[in-house]
Write an enzyme that holds these catalytic residues in place. Structure first.
Site, short mmCIF file in Angstrom:
data_model
loop_
_atom_site.label_atom_id
_atom_site.label_comp_id
_atom_site.label_asym_id
_atom_site.label_seq_id
_atom_site.Cartn_x
_atom_site.Cartn_y
_atom_site.Cartn_z
CB THR A 11 -0.91 -0.01 1.27
OG1 THR A 11 -1.63 -1.24 1.26
CG2 THR A 11 -1.87 1.15 1.27
CE LYS A 103 2.92 0.77 11.83
NZ LYS A 103 1.57 1.09 11.42
CD GLU A 127 7.04 13.62 9.51
OE1 GLU A 127 6.20 13.29 10.35
OE2 GLU A 127 7.89 14.51 9.71
CB ILE A 134 -0.07 14.20 10.79
CG1 ILE A 134 -1.54 13.86 10.55
CG2 ILE A 134 0.08 15.45 11.64
CD1 ILE A 134 -2.30 13.50 11.85
N GLY A 185 -8.92 -1.80 5.04
CA GLY A 185 -7.48 -1.89 4.79
C GLY A 185 -6.62 -1.03 5.70
CD GLU A 188 -0.19 -1.92 11.69
OE1 GLU A 188 0.90 -2.42 11.38
OE2 GLU A 188 -0.56 -0.82 11.23
CG ASP A 199 -0.05 0.92 15.05
OD1 ASP A 199 0.96 0.70 14.35
OD2 ASP A 199 -0.80 1.90 14.86
CE LYS A 203 1.14 4.25 13.91
NZ LYS A 203 -0.30 4.09 13.60
N GLY A 300 -2.96 4.87 4.94
CA GLY A 300 -3.38 4.91 3.54
C GLY A 300 -2.21 5.19 2.62
N1 HSE Z 1 -2.87 0.18 11.54
C1 HSE Z 1 -2.46 1.55 11.56
C2 HSE Z 1 -3.67 2.38 11.96
C3 HSE Z 1 -1.95 1.96 10.20
O1 HSE Z 1 -4.79 1.87 12.00
O2 HSE Z 1 -3.49 3.55 12.27
C4 HSE Z 1 -1.12 3.22 10.21
O3 HSE Z 1 0.01 3.12 11.01
#
Ligand code: HSE
Length: 431
Positions: A11, A103, A127, A134, A185, A188, A199, A203, A300
């Site tokens: 993606t 990440k 980034e 962002i 989509g 993860e 996740d 981050k 995305g």
């Molecule tokens: N799985 C992550 C989310 C994708 O839903 O934010 C972007 O890091």
């Protein structure tokens, strides 16, 4: 001309390639030189991604990119730990600059990767690893350099925000909302990363390292996901004037740094409470600038591709000016700043007790709270089922997590309590 090789044509790889190809002229105009997408590697070279690469660009061999002497920047977009880490370390050894959206890799293995990059004099751009499109890395590392960062509050997992929004607006149950998020989509490969706060914690480790100059400390992030939140909690929260969000929080308190990810009740009228669906937002408070808020798409192909191309452009400019290393990747991380244990964190709390509908039960529960220094701000009891369990909702004033843990253990052992107590931390002004 700067040569780029992308490893991973999924993606984000597709979004990045599309931007580099379709916006090549715009980028040349803005940068004053050309960025050339030289190779793209993926194990699957057959699938139609709706984008036309010139002959000879696509390969199944990542090493052909990493070991190409003419390649300037390697873009790792395969995700996961292995072989991504091996590719990145080899690229660094070959004196290639690296851009990554990974990440999970940076949060867990980043200290080693950044040290290797510094040793070899190459840059790591990341980034795209936090909040997709962002530009929050640049904001904290460069835009707010004049500030001591007082606090960062982020909605940085689109999937869980989407699920909570669906549960709030459409009264959909958790599992249906998750299925829909997967279909779109955003989730993860392993959706437990999204819904268990992993996740967001990856981050957060990256943001906290930049904000407070600490090494990447993923293992010290307290994590709690959204799987225990039911639509009735969301409704009670709403009645009390709050929305439930999965927040990643880091702040400096008494010389220590808090690092925590958990569902949080936020006053409905806060700007960040209005961030719904898959959108991300990060509130950053600096001592000079005050409160700031950054909002946009956190996942995305094109939003994340936008962040990748921003890193490519920065590094390419530095290469051309012979100024690589101008902005250190992680800032100037120093050891020795303590991470606050979750037991020492202070917050307001929402409790949902499952209490028998019987005289004297409330006083038993409030007695335990009082004995543990927890002061009640308001109480709601819903329904009337004499002798059966009903939800008893309590909002507290500021309390210590350690006291909350003790109190809940004691309350859950009371014979008048039918199920395990659920609690959610509450942000906002104390009433
Ligand atoms: N799985 C992550 C989310 C994708 O839903 O934010 C972007 O890091």
């Amino acid at each position: 001309m700067i040569n780029i090789g992308i490893i991973g044509f999924g993606t984000v790889g597709t979004g990045t390639a599309r931007i580099l190809i379709e916006k090549r002229d715009v980028l040349r105009e803005r940068l004053g030189f050309d960025i050339n997408l030289k190779r793209v590697a993926d194990l699957d070279v057959k699938r139609d991604r709706g984008i036309k690469l010139s002959e000879g660009i696509l390969t199944t061999d990542a090493n052909a990119i990493i070991n190409d002497p003419d390649m300037d920047i390697i873009v790792e977009l395969i995700g996961g730990i292995h072989p991504a880490k091996d590719f990145i370390l080899q690229a660094i050894k070959n004196k290639k600059h690296v851009v990554t959206a990974n990440k999970a890799l940076l949060a867990t293995e980043g200290n080693e990767i950044f040290a290797a990059a510094e040793k070899c004099g190459v840059e790591i751009g990341f980034e795209a690893s936090v909040a997709g499109g962002i530009p929050i890395i640049k904001v904290i590392r460069e835009g707010l350099i004049a500030n001591r960062i007082l606090a960062v509050y982020g909605i940085i997992n689109g999937t869980s925000n989407y699920i909570l929004t669906k549960m709030t607006d459409e009264k959909v149950e958790f599992s249906d909302a998750l299925k829909e998020a997967q279909r779109l989509g955003y989730a993860e490969a392993d959706p437990t990363y999204d819904i268990e706060g992993i996740d967001s914690a990856h981050k957060l480790a990256i943001l906290a390292s930049l904000a407070y100059g600490i090494p990447l400390s993923y293992d010290n992030v307290y994590k709690e996901g959204i799987t225990k939140i039911s639509s009735q909690d969301i409704e009670f929260a709403s009645e009390l004037g709050y929305k439930v969000k999965l927040l990643a929080i880091t702040k400096a308190v008494d010389g220590e740094v808090e690092l925590r990810v958990h569902p949080t009740m936020l006053p409905k009228d806060y700007l960040i409470s209005k961030v719904d669906g898959v959108f991300n937002a990060i509130y950053v408070e600096g001592d000079a600038v005050g409160a700031t808020l950054y909002y946009g798409r956190g996942a995305g192909d094109m939003p994340t591709g936008s962040a990748v191309v921003s890193d490519i452009s920065d590094i390419a400019r530095n290469i051309n000016m012979k100024a690589t290393g101008r902005v250190p990747g992680l800032g100037r991380a120093k050891e020795g700043i303590g991470i606050r244990k979750i037991e020492d964190v202070e917050s307001m709390y929402y409790f949902r007790f499952s209490a028998l509908d019987r005289p004297g039960v409330l006083s038993k529960i409030s007695g335990v709270l009082g004995n543990n220094n927890i002061s009640i701000a308001s109480v709601i009891q819903k329904g009337r089922r004499i002798g059966e369990a009903v939800p008893l909702v309590v909002l507290t004033h500021m309390a210590k997590e350690r006291d909350v843990i003790h109190a809940v253990r004691e309350i859950d052992n009371l014979p008048v309590v039918a199920e395990k107590t659920l609690y959610i931390r509450v942000e906002g002004k104390e009433e």
